[in-house]
Design an enzyme around this catalytic site. Structure first.
Site, PDB file in Angstrom:
ATOM      1  N   SER A   9       0.842  -1.198   0.000  1.00  0.00           N
ATOM      2  CA  SER A   9       0.000   0.000   0.000  1.00  0.00           C
ATOM      3  C   SER A   9       0.872   1.241   0.000  1.00  0.00           C
ATOM      4  CB  SER A   9      -0.889   0.004   1.247  1.00  0.00           C
ATOM      5  OG  SER A   9      -1.472   1.283   1.396  1.00  0.00           O
ATOM      6  N   HIS A  34      -1.369  -1.246  -4.162  1.00  0.00           N
ATOM      7  CA  HIS A  34      -2.641  -0.937  -3.507  1.00  0.00           C
ATOM      8  C   HIS A  34      -2.677   0.566  -3.246  1.00  0.00           C
ATOM      9  CE1 HIS A  34      -6.190  -1.901  -1.048  1.00  0.00           C
ATOM     10  NE2 HIS A  34      -5.755  -0.975  -0.211  1.00  0.00           N
ATOM     11  N   ASP A  36      -4.844   3.728  -1.767  1.00  0.00           N
ATOM     12  CA  ASP A  36      -5.924   4.097  -0.847  1.00  0.00           C
ATOM     13  C   ASP A  36      -6.363   5.534  -1.064  1.00  0.00           C
ATOM     14  OD1 ASP A  36      -6.197   1.723   0.869  1.00  0.00           O
ATOM     15  OD2 ASP A  36      -4.114   2.144   1.412  1.00  0.00           O
ATOM     16  N   MET A  38      -8.885   8.420   0.076  1.00  0.00           N
ATOM     17  CA  MET A  38      -9.735   8.793   1.220  1.00  0.00           C
ATOM     18  C   MET A  38     -10.233  10.220   1.068  1.00  0.00           C
ATOM     19  SD  MET A  38      -7.311   7.404   4.251  1.00  0.00           S
ATOM     20  CE  MET A  38      -6.573   5.778   4.202  1.00  0.00           C
ATOM     21  N   HIS A  67      -8.493   1.324  -3.834  1.00  0.00           N
ATOM     22  CA  HIS A  67      -9.440   1.131  -2.734  1.00  0.00           C
ATOM     23  C   HIS A  67     -10.045   2.488  -2.403  1.00  0.00           C
ATOM     24  CE1 HIS A  67      -9.778   0.094   1.863  1.00  0.00           C
ATOM     25  NE2 HIS A  67     -10.963   0.244   1.302  1.00  0.00           N
ATOM     26  N   MET A  69     -12.136   4.894  -0.348  1.00  0.00           N
ATOM     27  CA  MET A  69     -12.790   5.144   0.938  1.00  0.00           C
ATOM     28  C   MET A  69     -13.429   6.518   0.827  1.00  0.00           C
ATOM     29  SD  MET A  69      -9.777   3.524   3.258  1.00  0.00           S
ATOM     30  CE  MET A  69      -8.680   3.470   1.843  1.00  0.00           C
ATOM     31  N   MET A 138     -11.624  -5.445   5.314  1.00  0.00           N
ATOM     32  CA  MET A 138     -10.855  -4.589   6.215  1.00  0.00           C
ATOM     33  C   MET A 138     -10.593  -5.320   7.523  1.00  0.00           C
ATOM     34  SD  MET A 138     -10.305  -2.000   4.384  1.00  0.00           S
ATOM     35  CE  MET A 138      -9.247  -1.302   5.658  1.00  0.00           C
ATOM     36  N   GLY A 143      -8.923   4.101   7.196  1.00  0.00           N
ATOM     37  CA  GLY A 143      -8.568   5.502   7.396  1.00  0.00           C
ATOM     38  C   GLY A 143      -7.088   5.747   7.631  1.00  0.00           C
ATOM     39  N   PHE A 144      -6.413   4.766   8.188  1.00  0.00           N
ATOM     40  CA  PHE A 144      -5.002   4.975   8.534  1.00  0.00           C
ATOM     41  C   PHE A 144      -4.200   3.698   8.353  1.00  0.00           C
ATOM     42  CE2 PHE A 144      -7.761   7.689  11.008  1.00  0.00           C
ATOM     43  CZ  PHE A 144      -7.216   8.950  10.794  1.00  0.00           C
ATOM     44  N   GLY A 145      -2.935   3.863   8.007  1.00  0.00           N
ATOM     45  CA  GLY A 145      -2.013   2.738   7.993  1.00  0.00           C
ATOM     46  C   GLY A 145      -1.493   2.489   9.403  1.00  0.00           C
ATOM     47  N   GLY A 146      -0.878   1.343   9.579  1.00  0.00           N
ATOM     48  CA  GLY A 146      -0.171   1.063  10.830  1.00  0.00           C
ATOM     49  C   GLY A 146      -1.041   0.776  12.038  1.00  0.00           C
ATOM     50  N   ASP A 176      -6.888  -6.290   4.165  1.00  0.00           N
ATOM     51  CA  ASP A 176      -6.321  -4.944   4.191  1.00  0.00           C
ATOM     52  C   ASP A 176      -6.234  -4.414   5.622  1.00  0.00           C
ATOM     53  OD1 ASP A 176      -5.400  -2.487   3.504  1.00  0.00           O
ATOM     54  OD2 ASP A 176      -7.209  -1.824   2.464  1.00  0.00           O
ATOM     55  N   GLY A 177      -5.007  -4.323   6.121  1.00  0.00           N
ATOM     56  CA  GLY A 177      -4.783  -3.735   7.443  1.00  0.00           C
ATOM     57  C   GLY A 177      -4.088  -4.690   8.394  1.00  0.00           C
ATOM     58  N   GLY A 178      -2.951  -4.268   8.907  1.00  0.00           N
ATOM     59  CA  GLY A 178      -2.266  -5.056   9.936  1.00  0.00           C
ATOM     60  C   GLY A 178      -1.658  -6.357   9.454  1.00  0.00           C
ATOM     61  N   GLY A 198       1.110  -2.208   4.159  1.00  0.00           N
ATOM     62  CA  GLY A 198       1.621  -0.842   4.115  1.00  0.00           C
ATOM     63  C   GLY A 198       2.766  -0.669   5.071  1.00  0.00           C
TER      64      GLY A 198
HETATM   65  C1  DX5 Z   1      -6.367   1.614   5.656  1.00  0.00           C
HETATM   66  C2  DX5 Z   1      -5.957   1.288   4.270  1.00  0.00           C
HETATM   67  C3  DX5 Z   1      -4.899   0.262   4.138  1.00  0.00           C
HETATM   68  C4  DX5 Z   1      -3.611   0.610   4.801  1.00  0.00           C
HETATM   69  C5  DX5 Z   1      -3.040  -0.655   5.334  1.00  0.00           C
HETATM   70  O1  DX5 Z   1      -7.507   2.369   5.633  1.00  0.00           O
HETATM   71  O2  DX5 Z   1      -7.069   0.820   3.511  1.00  0.00           O
HETATM   72  O3  DX5 Z   1      -4.689  -0.111   2.790  1.00  0.00           O
HETATM   73  O4  DX5 Z   1      -2.680   1.215   3.940  1.00  0.00           O
HETATM   74  O5  DX5 Z   1      -1.988  -0.295   6.118  1.00  0.00           O
HETATM   75  P1  DX5 Z   1      -1.182  -1.243   7.089  1.00  0.00           P
HETATM   76  O6  DX5 Z   1      -0.697  -2.401   6.278  1.00  0.00           O
HETATM   77  O7  DX5 Z   1      -0.128  -0.325   7.552  1.00  0.00           O
HETATM   78  O8  DX5 Z   1      -2.152  -1.674   8.172  1.00  0.00           O
HETATM   79 ZN    ZN Z   2      -6.682  -0.119   1.478  1.00  0.00          ZN
END
Ligand code: DX5
Ligand code: ZN
Length: 217
Positions: A9, A34, A36, A38, A67, A69, A138, A143-146, A176-178, A198
């Protein structure tokens, strides 16, 4: 051999040197980008839009997995096609006429995906699962990475896999996520096909090797 698709991502990339990070992914074993998008309304964050996507498209021949959002994603289907999207995912929760939107994405020449929030039951996809190419599940609140991975995702992934088999669908399961070295193997065991990563990739001291390690699981 599971043959999972790895989709870094770019939300976690270094935007001050985005071209360098794109080139790193190009040369890596990653399969997709990927992306994102938003809007600050559907999710409490604003990321980037068409100019960044167009710049990415010029620099890569890998699949671009967008993706969205955003609220009312149906407004921008053609624009995302024109900007370079190969796969376009809209959120279930943001789409009043989801079936119409899925048809419009495919008519525009893209693969159609549906993203679902952690609270959205997979049963709600049963009447569209045969029409879509991808479910973006999800595993964090968008909304956020990490962010921290939500453990219920494993069971949800297995349930989605069963639904896909039951409905004779070719749909891929994207998580997607974590995603990291701990969650990824369990997700693949539960039926996931695509791993978005990401923070795990971009905070690593060797992102190329981290991508390769996800591909080799
Ligand atoms: C979150 C995004 C993800 C995000 C994943 O809203 O849709 O694509 O980048 O990030 P990580 O892998 O850091 O959880
Ligand atoms: Zn995403």
């Amino acid at each position: 051999m599971r043959n999972q698709i790895i989709a870094p991502s770019i939300l976690s990339a270094n935007f001050a040197q985005l071209g360098i990070d794109i080139e790193m992914i190009n040369k890596s074993e990653a399969d997709w980008f990927h992306v994102d998008v938003m809007d600050g309304v559907f999710v409490p964050n604003i990321s980037f839009g068409f100019p960044v996507l167009k710049a990415l498209k010029k620099l890569t021949s890998k699949t671009i997995d967008v993706h969205l959002m955003i609220v009312q994603p149906e407004r921008y289907i053609i624009d995302f096609k024109d900007a370079g999207a190969d796969i376009l995912s809209v959120h279930y929760e943001a789409s009043v006429h989801l079936h119409r939107t899925i048809c419009a994405i495919k008519e525009a020449g893209m693969k159609a995906g549906v993203a679902i929030n952690p609270h959205t039951p997979i049963e709600l996809l049963k009447d569209v699962i045969a029409d879509i190419d991808l479910v973006c599940m999800m595993s964090v609140n968008p909304g956020f990475g990490g962010q921290k991975f939500i453990e219920n995702t494993y069971n949800k992934c297995s349930d989605l896999k069963n639904l896909i088999i039951q409905k004779n669908s070719n749909c891929l399961i994207e998580i997607d996520g974590g995603v990291n070295e701990i969650t990824a193997p369990k997700l693949l065991d539960a039926g996931a096909n695509v791993l978005v990563a990401g923070n795990y990739v971009f905070s690593s001291s060797n992102p190329t090797a981290t991508i390769a390690s996800l591909k080799a699981l």
